[in-house]
Every structure is written in structure tokens, then in C-alpha cells.
Design a protein around this motif. Structure first.
Motif, PDB file in Angstrom:
ATOM      1  N   ARG A   1      54.383  69.041   5.342  1.00  0.00           N
ATOM      2  CA  ARG A   1      54.279  67.607   4.615  1.00  0.00           C
ATOM      3  C   ARG A   1      54.155  67.848   3.328  1.00  0.00           C
ATOM      4  NH1 ARG A   1      50.662  65.476   7.261  1.00  0.00           N
ATOM      5  NH2 ARG A   1      51.686  64.633   9.111  1.00  0.00           N
ATOM      6  N   LEU A   2      55.325  67.431   2.446  1.00  0.00           N
ATOM      7  CA  LEU A   2      54.728  67.652   1.047  1.00  0.00           C
ATOM      8  C   LEU A   2      54.823  66.543   0.231  1.00  0.00           C
ATOM      9  CD1 LEU A   2      57.639  70.423  -0.082  1.00  0.00           C
ATOM     10  CD2 LEU A   2      55.144  70.603  -0.340  1.00  0.00           C
ATOM     11  N   ALA A   3      54.210  66.392  -0.942  1.00  0.00           N
ATOM     12  CA  ALA A   3      54.255  65.302  -1.801  1.00  0.00           C
ATOM     13  C   ALA A   3      54.266  65.850  -3.345  1.00  0.00           C
ATOM     14  CB  ALA A   3      53.037  64.787  -1.690  1.00  0.00           C
ATOM     15  N   LEU A   4      54.877  65.199  -4.106  1.00  0.00           N
ATOM     16  CA  LEU A   4      54.934  65.480  -5.557  1.00  0.00           C
ATOM     17  C   LEU A   4      54.261  64.379  -6.487  1.00  0.00           C
ATOM     18  CD1 LEU A   4      57.734  67.369  -7.372  1.00  0.00           C
ATOM     19  CD2 LEU A   4      57.179  64.901  -8.219  1.00  0.00           C
ATOM     20  N   LEU A   5      53.452  64.831  -7.287  1.00  0.00           N
ATOM     21  CA  LEU A   5      52.861  63.674  -8.110  1.00  0.00           C
ATOM     22  C   LEU A   5      53.193  63.983  -9.595  1.00  0.00           C
ATOM     23  CD1 LEU A   5      50.890  61.303  -8.708  1.00  0.00           C
ATOM     24  CD2 LEU A   5      49.205  63.226  -8.869  1.00  0.00           C
ATOM     25  N   SER A   6      53.586  63.144 -10.347  1.00  0.00           N
ATOM     26  CA  SER A   6      54.046  63.276 -11.673  1.00  0.00           C
ATOM     27  C   SER A   6      53.649  62.162 -12.434  1.00  0.00           C
ATOM     28  CB  SER A   6      55.751  63.200 -11.927  1.00  0.00           C
ATOM     29  OG  SER A   6      56.131  63.135 -13.288  1.00  0.00           O
ATOM     30  N   ARG A   7      53.531  62.562 -13.739  1.00  0.00           N
ATOM     31  CA  ARG A   7      52.780  61.211 -14.565  1.00  0.00           C
ATOM     32  C   ARG A   7      53.952  60.216 -14.826  1.00  0.00           C
ATOM     33  NH1 ARG A   7      52.693  62.395 -21.328  1.00  0.00           N
ATOM     34  NH2 ARG A   7      52.361  60.074 -21.784  1.00  0.00           N
ATOM     35  N   GLY A   8      55.344  60.393 -14.503  1.00  0.00           N
ATOM     36  CA  GLY A   8      56.219  59.395 -14.706  1.00  0.00           C
ATOM     37  C   GLY A   8      56.525  59.001 -16.233  1.00  0.00           C
ATOM     38  N   TYR A   9      57.008  59.864 -17.025  1.00  0.00           N
ATOM     39  CA  TYR A   9      57.038  60.134 -18.629  1.00  0.00           C
ATOM     40  C   TYR A   9      57.876  58.637 -18.728  1.00  0.00           C
ATOM     41  CZ  TYR A   9      57.587  61.051 -23.176  1.00  0.00           C
ATOM     42  OH  TYR A   9      57.457  61.068 -24.830  1.00  0.00           O
ATOM     43  N   ARG A  10      57.537  57.797 -19.496  1.00  0.00           N
ATOM     44  CA  ARG A  10      58.472  56.688 -20.176  1.00  0.00           C
ATOM     45  C   ARG A  10      58.903  55.646 -19.277  1.00  0.00           C
ATOM     46  NH1 ARG A  10      60.138  57.678 -25.559  1.00  0.00           N
ATOM     47  NH2 ARG A  10      61.647  56.046 -25.253  1.00  0.00           N
ATOM     48  N   ARG A  11      58.118  55.705 -18.047  1.00  0.00           N
ATOM     49  CA  ARG A  11      58.391  54.836 -16.862  1.00  0.00           C
ATOM     50  C   ARG A  11      57.978  53.353 -17.465  1.00  0.00           C
ATOM     51  NH1 ARG A  11      53.411  54.322 -13.152  1.00  0.00           N
ATOM     52  NH2 ARG A  11      52.125  55.705 -14.001  1.00  0.00           N
ATOM     53  N   LYS A  12      58.439  52.205 -16.847  1.00  0.00           N
ATOM     54  CA  LYS A  12      58.107  50.737 -17.278  1.00  0.00           C
ATOM     55  C   LYS A  12      56.843  50.276 -16.600  1.00  0.00           C
ATOM     56  CE  LYS A  12      61.863  51.025 -19.845  1.00  0.00           C
ATOM     57  NZ  LYS A  12      61.584  51.182 -21.373  1.00  0.00           N
ATOM     58  N   SER A  13      56.539  51.130 -15.529  1.00  0.00           N
ATOM     59  CA  SER A  13      55.324  50.676 -14.518  1.00  0.00           C
ATOM     60  C   SER A  13      53.919  51.217 -14.894  1.00  0.00           C
ATOM     61  CB  SER A  13      55.720  51.069 -13.062  1.00  0.00           C
ATOM     62  OG  SER A  13      55.820  52.297 -12.961  1.00  0.00           O
ATOM     63  N   LYS A  14      52.894  50.694 -14.343  1.00  0.00           N
ATOM     64  CA  LYS A  14      51.746  51.171 -14.661  1.00  0.00           C
ATOM     65  C   LYS A  14      50.881  51.842 -13.543  1.00  0.00           C
ATOM     66  CE  LYS A  14      52.067  49.841 -19.028  1.00  0.00           C
ATOM     67  NZ  LYS A  14      51.947  51.097 -20.175  1.00  0.00           N
ATOM     68  N   GLY A  15      49.863  52.683 -13.445  1.00  0.00           N
ATOM     69  CA  GLY A  15      49.116  52.845 -12.625  1.00  0.00           C
ATOM     70  C   GLY A  15      49.727  53.678 -11.272  1.00  0.00           C
ATOM     71  N   PHE A  16      49.246  53.857 -10.185  1.00  0.00           N
ATOM     72  CA  PHE A  16      49.836  54.691  -9.103  1.00  0.00           C
ATOM     73  C   PHE A  16      50.830  53.892  -8.577  1.00  0.00           C
ATOM     74  CE2 PHE A  16      50.151  55.664  -4.661  1.00  0.00           C
ATOM     75  CZ  PHE A  16      50.293  56.938  -4.624  1.00  0.00           C
ATOM     76  N   VAL A  17      52.113  54.589  -8.330  1.00  0.00           N
ATOM     77  CA  VAL A  17      53.162  54.095  -7.720  1.00  0.00           C
ATOM     78  C   VAL A  17      53.709  55.090  -6.731  1.00  0.00           C
ATOM     79  CG1 VAL A  17      55.561  53.179  -8.099  1.00  0.00           C
ATOM     80  CG2 VAL A  17      53.966  52.487  -9.883  1.00  0.00           C
ATOM     81  N   LEU A  18      53.884  54.936  -5.362  1.00  0.00           N
ATOM     82  CA  LEU A  18      54.524  55.679  -4.365  1.00  0.00           C
ATOM     83  C   LEU A  18      56.064  55.195  -4.360  1.00  0.00           C
ATOM     84  CD1 LEU A  18      54.189  57.932  -2.502  1.00  0.00           C
ATOM     85  CD2 LEU A  18      53.478  56.165  -0.612  1.00  0.00           C
ATOM     86  N   ALA A  19      57.048  56.196  -4.749  1.00  0.00           N
ATOM     87  CA  ALA A  19      58.401  55.877  -4.448  1.00  0.00           C
ATOM     88  C   ALA A  19      58.863  55.336  -3.083  1.00  0.00           C
ATOM     89  CB  ALA A  19      59.158  57.023  -4.822  1.00  0.00           C
TER      90      ALA A  19
END
Length: 334
Positions: free
Chosen positions: A69-87
Motif C-alpha cells: 500500500r503506497l502513498a506519495l507525499l509532496s510539497r505541492g509547489y505553487r499550488r493554491k491550497s494550504k496545509g495538508f490535502v489528500l487527493a
């Protein structure tokens, strides 16, 4: 250009000093690194971009996803949202950033999350997803997390050992930190690299005893994928399309298209460029647009006749098997 580099050289020295002091403070324990119960695998580099992190993350996902069971965590560079977001299925490029959105679009079966605070992101994933392994995208320099296994990427045409520190070069972290990597992958190699060429690079990198050095090249697809239909490269012969790139190093793609006999205009934007309405108006006046997959996810739905050429890492020699073996040994510890 050389005059500018000389003028900025003192700034590079100051930058290098600050980076080394920061790393030293982590090494001696003044700044704390946290290790987590869930195994973590870091994919990163020492430079500001251009080493193929996203295709490598996708390669590892394809290699590992059937067994855990894999998960990928990224900074999410230049996204419009804030904090933790799970796709999820409602997520947009603005929510995740272009690279995590690209990965989730191709691999919705794994958990993809973004958070600038990697420790908070890992805790949230452990609570919400309980993965067997968390891939940390572009996290080699984020030392607040002590990764279980680290893969360091460096591009064949710009090895970190030959690079300069910002702003005269592209290094954002100390060359000395390469010693923390468990595995070094030289990316974007010529497909026909000889054993002697690879041995020369290994000597230049001078790896630690525990480090494997592997070699990969970029393999481009034979068909371009479009927002209306797919086409072959031959489709564009004689049509003079426009290539649009907003990535750190578009030269391998440019070389591939030219080597395929295409004539095209190239509009080059900075990495992760946020296309403005003026940009889009300019692009809408073009008859055919070819772009990268990362740019495609930001432009799709905003312009017509848009196509991207898929790209993936392939390994030279027996290096793919070596990678699989090394990762299996790492996971067997848990």
C-alpha cells in the motif's frame, strides 16, 4: 554571462556557507530530525530541478504498487491550497500542484497528498491511509524527516560534483550531503552510454562504500497524447507546431524532437510557470501545441490542439534489477 557569474560569486559563497551551517546543525542535533514508524523513501536531488524526479517517482510507483500500500507525499509547489490535502476525484491542479496532480491522475490507486510540513503530512497519512511505504517527493534537503532510504538523482549533463551553488549554478544543497544517499541515480544518460563512460562518472562522483550508482535514460513515447485524439510524431511533419515548456530543463525533449526531424517554434517558460491569460491568448493563436506532461495538466482545457509526449525512465544494463534488489532489502527490515 561569465561576467555576471563573477559578480554573483560572492553571493554563492554566502549561500554555500549558510547551507553548510544548517546541515551541520542537523548533524550535531541542534536541529532535530524525526524518524517515523512507517517506512519512508525519499526521492530528491541537490539542485533546483532538471533531474527527472517526477518520472522517477512514477517509475517507483509502478515498480512497487502491486506489492504494498503506497502513498506519495509532496510539497505541492505553487499550488493554491494550504496545509495538508489528500487527493481525491474532485482535486484540481490548483489543489495539488502540477506534479502531484499528474501522478494522481495516472495512479489514482495510490494515496497522493501534499503538505509543505512533511512531518505533519506523514502523520496525516499514517492516520488516514496507514500505508506500507511513503514516497517523499523532492525531500532530500528537508532534514526534519529522517528518511529510511534516500535516492539522490543527478543529471548526466550536469553532475552535482561539477555544479555551482545558487545563484551562479543550480545547487541548492551542499555537495557533501550526497553522502547521506543510499542510492545515486545518474539520469538523462545517452541511451548508448558505454561501460567506460559510466565508470568515468562513478569515479567523478566518488561514492561512499555503501552507495550504489545506477544509470537511467529518458525513453519518449512513440505517440503524442492529445486533448481530442492521439497522433504520431509523423503527424506534425511539415506543420511547424509550437513547443511549449515550463520545466527546468527542456533540452532533452528539444533534442528528441529535432532528432525526429520536426521543425517547431519553442516557447520556453520557467519551471512550474503559472500561465496567464496573456500567455493563453498567445497559445490559442497557435495551430498545434506540443508540450510536456507536467505542462499539459496545467494547460488542458484552456487551449485546443494540445498534445504531450509521454516520457519515462529506463535503466541501462542490469541496473533495474539492482534497484529492485536494493529496495527489497530495505523493505525486508520492516
Amino acid at each position: 554571462m561569465e561576467v555576471l557569474r563573477k559578480l554573483l560569486y560572492p553571493v554563492s559563497l554566502i549561500y554555500a556557507l549558510v547551507v553548510r551551517i544548517r546541515n551541520c546543525l542537523f548533524d550535531v542535533g541542534v536541529f532535530k530530525s524525526e524518524r517515523f514508524a512507517t517506512p519512508t523513501l525519499c526521492i530528491g536531488n541537490l539542485s533546483v530541478g532538471g533531474t527527472g524526479k517526477t518520472p522517477m517517482a512514477e517509475f517507483l510507483i509502478s515498480l512497487l504498487k502491486d506489492d504494498m500500500r503506497l502513498a506519495l507525499l509532496s510539497r505541492g509547489y505553487r499550488r493554491k491550497s494550504k496545509g495538508f490535502v489528500l487527493a481525491d476525484t474532485t482535486s484540481t491542479v490548483g489543489d495539488l500542484g502540477d506534479e502531484p496532480y499528474q501522478i494522481y491522475s495516472k495512479h489514482p490507486e495510490i494515496a497522493v497528498a501534499v503538505d509543505a510540513d512533511r512531518r505533519r503530512g506523514i502523520r496525516a497519512l499514517e492516520k488516514k491511509v496507514s500505508p506500507d511505504l511513503i514516497l517523499l517527493d523532492d525531500a532530500f534537503q528537508h532534514r526534519k524527516v529522517k528518511c529510511g532510504f534516500s535516492i539522490l538523482l543527478t543529471a548526466y549533463g550536469n553532475l552535482y560534483v561539477n555544479d555551482r551553488y545558487l545563484p551562479t549554478g543550480s545547487l541548492r544543497d551542499s555537495k557533501r550531503e550526497a553522502k547521506r544517499a543510499d542510492l545515486i541515480i545518474v539520469t538523462k544518460c545517452p541511451e548508448q552510454s558505454s561501460d567506460s563512460q559510466r565508470q568515468r562518472i562513478v569515479r567523478e562522483l566518488n561514492p561512499e562504500v555503501h552507495q550504489h550508482v545506477l544509470f537511467s535514460y529518458l525513453a519518449y513515447g512513440e505517440e503524442l497524447k492529445g486533448n481530442s485524439h492521439n497522433v504520431s510524431l509523423d503527424y506534425f511533419r511539415g506543420k511547424n507546431p509550437t513547443l511549449v515548456t515550463g520545466i527546468a530543463n527542456p533540452e532533452p525533449l528539444v533534442a528528441h524532437l529535432k532528432g525526429s526531424g520536426l521543425r517547431f517554434e519553442h516557447l520556453r517558460f520557467r519551471d512550474h510557470h503559472d500561465f496567464t491569460e496573456n500567455d493563453l491568448d498567445q497559445l490559442r493563436r497557435k495551430e498545434y501545441l506540443i508540450t510536456t506532461e507536467k505542462d499539459y495538466v496545467r494547460l488542458n482545457g484552456k487551449v485546443d490542439n494540445l498534445y504531450y509526449l509521454p516520457v519515462a525512465h529506463e535503466f541501462l544494463g542490469d541496473d533495474k534489477n539492482t534497484l529492485s534488489t536494493v529496495l527489497a532489502v530495505f523493505m525486508s527490515q520492516f
